[in-house]
Design a protein around this motif. Structure first.
Motif, PDB file in Angstrom:
ATOM      1  N   ARG A  77       0.611  -1.359  -0.153  1.00  0.00           N
ATOM      2  CA  ARG A  77      -0.262  -0.025  -0.024  1.00  0.00           C
ATOM      3  C   ARG A  77       1.082   1.132  -0.311  1.00  0.00           C
ATOM      4  N   VAL A  78       1.371   1.300   0.597  1.00  0.00           N
ATOM      5  CA  VAL A  78       2.833   2.143   0.756  1.00  0.00           C
ATOM      6  C   VAL A  78       3.387   2.216  -0.054  1.00  0.00           C
ATOM      7  N   GLU A 101       1.997   9.358  -3.343  1.00  0.00           N
ATOM      8  CA  GLU A 101       1.871  10.773  -2.931  1.00  0.00           C
ATOM      9  C   GLU A 101       2.125  10.743  -0.649  1.00  0.00           C
ATOM     10  N   LEU A 102       2.385   9.463  -0.678  1.00  0.00           N
ATOM     11  CA  LEU A 102       2.575   8.979   0.273  1.00  0.00           C
ATOM     12  C   LEU A 102       4.320   8.715   0.661  1.00  0.00           C
ATOM     13  N   LEU A 121       9.251  11.183   2.603  1.00  0.00           N
ATOM     14  CA  LEU A 121      10.898  11.338   1.893  1.00  0.00           C
ATOM     15  C   LEU A 121      11.284  13.445   2.307  1.00  0.00           C
ATOM     16  N   ASP A 122       9.772  13.831   2.169  1.00  0.00           N
ATOM     17  CA  ASP A 122       9.994  14.985   2.579  1.00  0.00           C
ATOM     18  C   ASP A 122       9.827  15.446   3.866  1.00  0.00           C
TER      19      ASP A 122
END
Length: 53
Positions: free
Chosen positions: A34-35, A40-41, A46-47
């Protein structure tokens, strides 16, 4: 990695009481899939590190 693990623990592994280790392994694999499929996830994780790409 901590963000990924925390996300899986709060979703797929939350309140999980498996009868076998294989059930826990399958749930964890589902969470990783899922991840890994969520663009986006992944970039939010990373952000969160504060590193520049």
């Amino acid at each position: 990695m901590e963000m990924v693990w925390g996300n899986i623990k709060s979703s797929e592994l939350a309140n999980l009481c498996p009868d076998t280790i294989d059930e826990a392994h399958t749930a964890a694999e589902t969470g990783l899939e899922r991840v890994g499929t969520s663009y986006e996830l992944c970039f939010n994780f990373l952000d969160h590190t504060g590193l520049s790409l």
